[in-house]
Scaffold this motif. Structure first.
Motif, PDB file in Angstrom:
ATOM      1  N   LEU A 186       0.810  -1.220   0.000  1.00  0.00           N
ATOM      2  CA  LEU A 186       0.000   0.000   0.000  1.00  0.00           C
ATOM      3  C   LEU A 186       0.845   1.272   0.000  1.00  0.00           C
ATOM      4  O   LEU A 186       0.527   2.241  -0.708  1.00  0.00           O
ATOM      5  N   LEU A 187       1.922   1.276   0.791  1.00  0.00           N
ATOM      6  CA  LEU A 187       2.682   2.506   1.012  1.00  0.00           C
ATOM      7  C   LEU A 187       3.954   2.609   0.185  1.00  0.00           C
ATOM      8  O   LEU A 187       4.433   3.715  -0.070  1.00  0.00           O
ATOM      9  N   LEU A 188       4.505   1.459  -0.221  1.00  0.00           N
ATOM     10  CA  LEU A 188       5.744   1.467  -1.005  1.00  0.00           C
ATOM     11  C   LEU A 188       5.544   0.931  -2.412  1.00  0.00           C
ATOM     12  O   LEU A 188       6.503   0.867  -3.190  1.00  0.00           O
ATOM     13  N   ASP A 189       4.320   0.527  -2.731  1.00  0.00           N
ATOM     14  CA  ASP A 189       3.982   0.009  -4.057  1.00  0.00           C
ATOM     15  C   ASP A 189       4.856  -1.193  -4.436  1.00  0.00           C
ATOM     16  O   ASP A 189       5.275  -1.337  -5.577  1.00  0.00           O
ATOM     17  N   GLU A 190       5.133  -2.053  -3.456  1.00  0.00           N
ATOM     18  CA  GLU A 190       5.920  -3.257  -3.746  1.00  0.00           C
ATOM     19  C   GLU A 190       5.016  -4.333  -4.344  1.00  0.00           C
ATOM     20  O   GLU A 190       3.920  -4.574  -3.842  1.00  0.00           O
ATOM     21  N   GLN A 191       5.495  -4.953  -5.401  1.00  0.00           N
ATOM     22  CA  GLN A 191       4.746  -6.008  -6.083  1.00  0.00           C
ATOM     23  C   GLN A 191       5.567  -7.289  -6.072  1.00  0.00           C
ATOM     24  O   GLN A 191       6.800  -7.252  -6.123  1.00  0.00           O
ATOM     25  N   LEU A 192       4.887  -8.427  -6.007  1.00  0.00           N
ATOM     26  CA  LEU A 192       5.556  -9.722  -5.961  1.00  0.00           C
ATOM     27  C   LEU A 192       5.084 -10.612  -7.101  1.00  0.00           C
ATOM     28  O   LEU A 192       3.967 -10.470  -7.589  1.00  0.00           O
ATOM     29  N   SER A 193       5.950 -11.539  -7.502  1.00  0.00           N
ATOM     30  CA  SER A 193       5.573 -12.499  -8.538  1.00  0.00           C
ATOM     31  C   SER A 193       4.706 -13.596  -7.933  1.00  0.00           C
ATOM     32  O   SER A 193       4.652 -13.779  -6.715  1.00  0.00           O
TER      33      SER A 193
END
Length: 318
Positions: free
Chosen positions: A274-281
């Motif tokens: 939500l806050l760092l826009d981290e995405q995972l595979s």
């Protein structure tokens, strides 16, 4: 647990899960070793006014402060500085539970049970998927454009090393209690606070050697995010978090309190998304589920083994 203590447990989970996002914010304006040194210095200076020195010999206080304090957070902060996403760091660091089991079996001669070996294998396969998720998806060329592949091999490796350092600190903590030290009511938080005097010296020495040119600029141009990170890490994550944790451990069985840590990576991953826009595979998400399953088996092992035994007996009857 009653309602009040259940809410206190949820506060700990949120505080420690959000902690990883705060570290990422702090590292935006300050090099990792300097941030770590200032964090522990602030804990020691503020906390020692409120709790008495623990009844622990200096050699054991040094062992605790250098493992759980300096080594763990020097490795973790550096890992995140070198590309370990905050959300994944909150999860991978929980591997300390399994490293603690292994170290305790060698050092303290504690028995490793069959369900714990099962938990280690499940979580270990999950960590492999997390570590190799980017590589696998890159080789098969099915990465979505909006998935950020930001995890680095060195960041992942240093986070695993941080989990091992935490495990050493846990074993030192057990040794302290087994030798009859630090059995006062506020023993847990007093050990955390007074051992915080130890990490700043190696932190600042290494920072001066490795981050020398960056220190003056970081201190002279310190921004709100770095100040907020220091205050949060020292007062909220450390002093408040460990005070509440010590209270719950003194009020309830460890088996009832320990599973709360399963919620930390859930909060960490959610806050990072939500806050760092981290995405995972997808492979990494599967690895996350396996690690959480392994942690669950470790916490609820006897129940899991009885369930598996019941299934085998039922299949045998058929």
């Amino acid at each position: 647990m009653n309602l009040r203590d259940t809410l206190l447990g949820l506060i700990i989970v949120v505080v420690w899960g959000f902690n990883f996002v705060v570290i990422a914010w702090g590292l935006e304006g300050m090099p990792p070793l300097l941030l770590g040194g200032l964090r522990f210095l602030l804990v020691a200076v503020l906390g020692c006014w409120f709790v008495a020195r623990p009844d622990v010999p200096l050699r054991w206080l040094l062992a605790y402060g250098l493992t759980l304090g300096f080594a763990q957070f020097a490795l973790l902060f550096t890992a995140m500085h070198l590309g370990m996403p905050a959300g994944l760091a909150s999860l991978v660091l929980q591997a300390q539970a399994f490293f603690t089991l292994l170290l305790a079996s060698f050092w303290l001669k504690e028995e490793i049970r069959s369900y714990q070996l099962l938990a280690i294998m499940i979580a270990g396969s999950g960590l492999v998927m997390i570590g190799w998720g980017d590589v696998w998806f890159s080789s098969t060329e099915i990465i979505a454009e909006d998935v950020q592949q930001s995890m680095t091999a060195i960041g992942f490796g240093l986070t695993i090393a941080a989990a091992i350092a935490w495990a050493f600190g846990n074993v030192v903590n057990r040794e302290i209690h087994q030798r009859g030290f630090n059995k006062t009511k506020n023993g847990a938080i007093s050990l955390v606070v007074w051992s915080a005097w130890i990490p700043p010296l190696p932190f600042f020495a290494l920072s001066l050697y490795l981050e020398g040119p960056l220190i003056e600029n970081a201190l002279l141009n310190i921004g709100f995010s770095s100040i907020f990170a220091l205050v949060y890490l020292a007062l909220i994550a450390t002093i408040l978090g460990y005070s509440l944790w010590g209270y719950l451990l003194s009020s309830y069985p460890v088996s009832q309190v320990a599973p709360l840590t399963l919620g930390v990576p859930v909060v960490g991953l959610s806050c990072a998304a939500l806050l760092l826009d981290e995405q995972l595979s997808s492979m990494q998400w599967l690895g996350i589920l396996l690690v959480l399953a392994g942690l669950g088996v470790n916490m609820r092992g006897p129940h899991v083994m009885r369930w598996l035994s019941g299934l085998s007996k039922a299949s045998a009857v058929k």
